[in-house]
Scaffold this active site. Structure first.
Site, short mmCIF file in Angstrom:
data_model
loop_
_atom_site.label_atom_id
_atom_site.label_comp_id
_atom_site.label_asym_id
_atom_site.label_seq_id
_atom_site.Cartn_x
_atom_site.Cartn_y
_atom_site.Cartn_z
N LYS A 38 5.73 -32.56 -49.72
CA LYS A 38 5.50 -31.68 -48.57
C LYS A 38 4.00 -31.49 -48.34
O LYS A 38 3.19 -31.77 -49.25
CB LYS A 38 6.18 -30.33 -48.80
CG LYS A 38 5.63 -29.55 -50.01
CD LYS A 38 6.51 -28.35 -50.35
CE LYS A 38 5.98 -27.62 -51.57
NZ LYS A 38 6.96 -26.64 -52.10
N ARG A 136 13.37 -15.38 -52.08
CA ARG A 136 12.65 -16.03 -50.99
C ARG A 136 13.65 -16.71 -50.07
O ARG A 136 13.76 -16.34 -48.91
CB ARG A 136 11.66 -17.04 -51.60
CG ARG A 136 10.71 -17.64 -50.63
CD ARG A 136 9.67 -18.52 -51.29
NE ARG A 136 10.19 -19.80 -51.78
CZ ARG A 136 9.44 -20.80 -52.20
NH1 ARG A 136 8.13 -20.66 -52.25
NH2 ARG A 136 9.97 -21.93 -52.62
N TYR A 264 -24.97 -18.78 -40.09
CA TYR A 264 -24.44 -17.80 -39.13
C TYR A 264 -24.48 -16.38 -39.68
O TYR A 264 -24.24 -16.15 -40.87
CB TYR A 264 -22.98 -18.12 -38.80
CG TYR A 264 -22.81 -19.29 -37.85
CD1 TYR A 264 -23.57 -19.40 -36.69
CD2 TYR A 264 -21.87 -20.27 -38.12
CE1 TYR A 264 -23.39 -20.47 -35.83
CE2 TYR A 264 -21.68 -21.34 -37.26
CZ TYR A 264 -22.44 -21.44 -36.11
OH TYR A 264 -22.25 -22.49 -35.26
N MET A 313 -17.87 -24.23 -39.43
CA MET A 313 -16.69 -25.05 -39.14
C MET A 313 -16.83 -26.45 -39.73
O MET A 313 -15.89 -26.99 -40.31
CB MET A 313 -16.46 -25.15 -37.62
CG MET A 313 -15.13 -25.81 -37.29
SD MET A 313 -14.87 -26.02 -35.52
CE MET A 313 -14.78 -24.33 -34.97
C1 PLP Z 1 7.00 -26.83 -53.59
C2 PLP Z 1 8.27 -26.80 -54.38
C3 PLP Z 1 8.38 -27.50 -55.61
C4 PLP Z 1 7.21 -28.17 -56.30
O1 PLP Z 1 6.57 -27.26 -57.16
P1 PLP Z 1 5.32 -27.70 -58.08
O2 PLP Z 1 4.92 -26.44 -58.77
O3 PLP Z 1 4.27 -28.20 -57.15
O4 PLP Z 1 5.81 -28.76 -59.00
C5 PLP Z 1 9.63 -27.56 -56.20
N1 PLP Z 1 10.70 -26.94 -55.65
C6 PLP Z 1 10.62 -26.23 -54.50
C7 PLP Z 1 11.83 -25.56 -53.96
C8 PLP Z 1 9.40 -26.13 -53.84
O5 PLP Z 1 9.32 -25.41 -52.70
#
Ligand code: PLP
Length: 368
Positions: A38, A136, A264, A313
């Protein structure tokens, strides 16, 4: 590994192979491996990373959003892809692109079944997520009966895996809580088997879970940060190789008289004659403003140079008064020695955030 002449993110595929093999060495031979790609494979490049992991025979991929899965399919990735956080509106696209949804609520299950039936699906693979304490995303453990009733009313979908997510797998002070999550997950799985007669694959552990809870690997593990080279502890970091190096270059040098300001809002004022180097990386590249005003630093000719004033930026200015350097010299923001978690932690954040924030406009360079 040549000297950077502009801002680049160097991605070491050999290091990725090393991390994958190390994580595999911590598993039973039959345990399956899901690679979490991801957020552009944690800020690197999801397509190149996924294609490399396919050559290593990874079993599964996961992305967060449907759009990320589409990008992998567009690039020709063939391995099954679990979409961790889809919405009901994505159901048709998921099926069209062979993407497998995490089903986390009764509404999503119902909506997905409706679309799968409309599209004439048989046994379309879905994944059920349960909340065991992270609070969550996921079904409540008490939802099993309702889920089984909905599944028995259709042939359009079939539960391929059941999973949950640990809240504090890297924190050994929370061992009791994690063990409770593991027990809750086992109880859900056996209740599901009892009520439905089916036994999907089970998975629970992220990277730190793989390392700290070998008894909870079940049928598959899900690793993200470990693949990219971080073990979430000083001890484990030694076994991983960070796959990305963020490099840049000194564009220009300035000599600043005592009492003059830099950047800035005049956030920095020199208290002596200072030499300042300007570097082409800023908050639009993912180097957040939290690294400004000496929270963050870079390395030039192996010397640490602090960021002075506000992060712009597209630029930062660093104090090189005591460093021997010149225009055109290479700048290291992080690499295998000066690790990303060090700059992140000095500004109160974590490696995950600095990596995933890296902008797509930074040129990616791949090492074999
Ligand atoms: C992002 C995620 C992972 C990966 O976790 P890491 O700590 O990066 O290995 C695994 N399971 C779920 C549900 C996640 O959202």
């Amino acid at each position: 590994m040549s000297r950077a002449l502009e801002t680049i993110l160097e991605i070491d595929l050999g290091a990725l192979t090393h991390n994958f093999n190390y994580l595999k060495s911590r598993l039973q031979p039959e345990t399956k491996f899901l690679a979490v790609v991801k957020a552009f494979a944690y800020g690197s490049d999801s397509v190149e990373i996924a294609k490399h992991l396919e050559t290593l025979s990874v079993d599964y991929f996961a992305v967060a959003y449907t759009q990320e899965g589409i990008a992998l399919r567009d690039a020709g990735v063939k391995t099954p892809i679990l979409v961790l956080h889809p919405q009901a509106i994505n159901a048709e696209t998921l099926i069209d692109r062979c993407l497998e949804p995490n089903i986390y609520s009764a509404k999503l299950l119902n909506d997905f079944i409706t679309v799968a039936e409309e599209k004439g699906q048989k046994n379309y693979p879905i994944h059920l997520k349960f909340n065991t304490g992270l609070n969550r995303l996921g079904f409540d453990p008490n939802d099993v009966n309702a889920i089984v009733a909905m599944l028995e009313s259709t042939k359009a979908v079939s539960v391929k895996t059941m999973f949950s997510h640990l809240a504090a797998s890297e924190d050994l002070n929370e061992k009791d809580f994690t063990k409770q999550q593991i027990e809750t997950f086992k109880a859900i799985a056996s209740n599901f088997k009892l009520k439905s007669g089916i036994e999907p694959w089970l998975h629970l552990c992220n990277t730190s879970g793989i390392i700290n809870y070998p008894e909870a690997h079940f049928n598959m593990v899900r690793s993200g940060i470990g693949l990219y080279g971080f073990g979430n502890s000083e001890l484990e970091d030694k076994n991983f190789k960070p796959i990305v190096s963020l490099k840049s270059v000194v564009s220009q040098m300035h000599e600043i008289e005592k009492g003059r300001s830099v950047g800035y809002n005049r956030a920095h004022t020199s208290n002596r004659t200072e030499r300042v180097a300007t570097i082409p990386i800023g908050h639009a590249d993912g180097l957040s403003r939290i690294y400004g005003n000496k929270k963050g630093f870079v390395f030039i000719n192996e010397e640490k140079a602090y960021i002075i004033g506000n992060v712009c930026m597209d630029m930062i200015m660093v104090d090189v008064t005591d460093i021997n350097c010149k225009e055109g010299d290479e700048v290291i923001i992080f690499n295998k020695t000066h690790k990303a978690n060090e700059i992140a932690e000095s500004a109160g954040t974590i490696s995950y955030e600095i990596l995933t924030a890296l902008s797509q406009r930074i040129k990616r360079v791949f090492l074999p």
